[in-house]
Design a protein around this motif. Sequence first.
Motif, PDB file in Angstrom:
ATOM      1  N   HIS A 147      -0.890   0.942  -0.777  1.00 43.35           N
ATOM      2  CA  HIS A 147       0.328   0.139  -0.886  1.00 43.35           C
ATOM      3  C   HIS A 147       1.449   0.570   0.051  1.00 43.35           C
ATOM      4  CE1 HIS A 147      -1.444  -2.073  -4.119  1.00 43.35           C
ATOM      5  NE2 HIS A 147      -1.571  -0.997  -4.875  1.00 43.35           N
ATOM      6  N   GLU A 148       1.660   1.858   0.192  1.00 36.96           N
ATOM      7  CA  GLU A 148       2.754   2.320   1.049  1.00 36.96           C
ATOM      8  C   GLU A 148       2.521   1.918   2.510  1.00 36.96           C
ATOM      9  OE1 GLU A 148       4.998   6.350   0.850  1.00 36.96           O
ATOM     10  OE2 GLU A 148       3.378   6.596   2.330  1.00 36.96           O
ATOM     11  N   LEU A 198       6.291   3.306  -3.585  1.00 41.28           N
ATOM     12  CA  LEU A 198       4.953   2.752  -3.784  1.00 41.28           C
ATOM     13  C   LEU A 198       3.919   3.864  -3.763  1.00 41.28           C
ATOM     14  CD1 LEU A 198       5.147  -0.340  -1.408  1.00 41.28           C
ATOM     15  CD2 LEU A 198       5.198  -0.349  -3.905  1.00 41.28           C
TER      16      LEU A 198
END
Length: 124
Positions: free
Chosen positions: A76-77, A11
């Motif tokens: 996102h990560e 991601l």
Amino acid sequence: MEQWVTVEHELPILSYDDAIGFMGTAELFVEIGEMLLEELPELMDKIHSCFAAGDLLEVSRTAHRVKGNFGVIAAHEAQAAAKSLEYIAREGDGPGSQVAVEALDVAVERAVPVIREHIIQAAG
């Protein structure tokens, strides 16, 4: 018990385009990003102290909040790592929660400088 991926290195650390698509303006990105960075140390301290005290329910609740904060800014990560911790802690999995806390620490360490850099660029 379900197994959750603790860190999603595939991601993006942050998708500025996704964040602006959600928020609408660079100014709002700056405002929310600054609030996230201000609140994050307290939330991470709470995750660590609750984990040390064995309070996995509160770890899960706090991870849920962290997940939402990172989701709004499209980090996102870190959002995925917080989600993983949220679910693992909710299941009462102590050893899995420790791995997930460590993964969230790594994701936060990777996300914070990227968020800061995007804040500087958006504000400039």
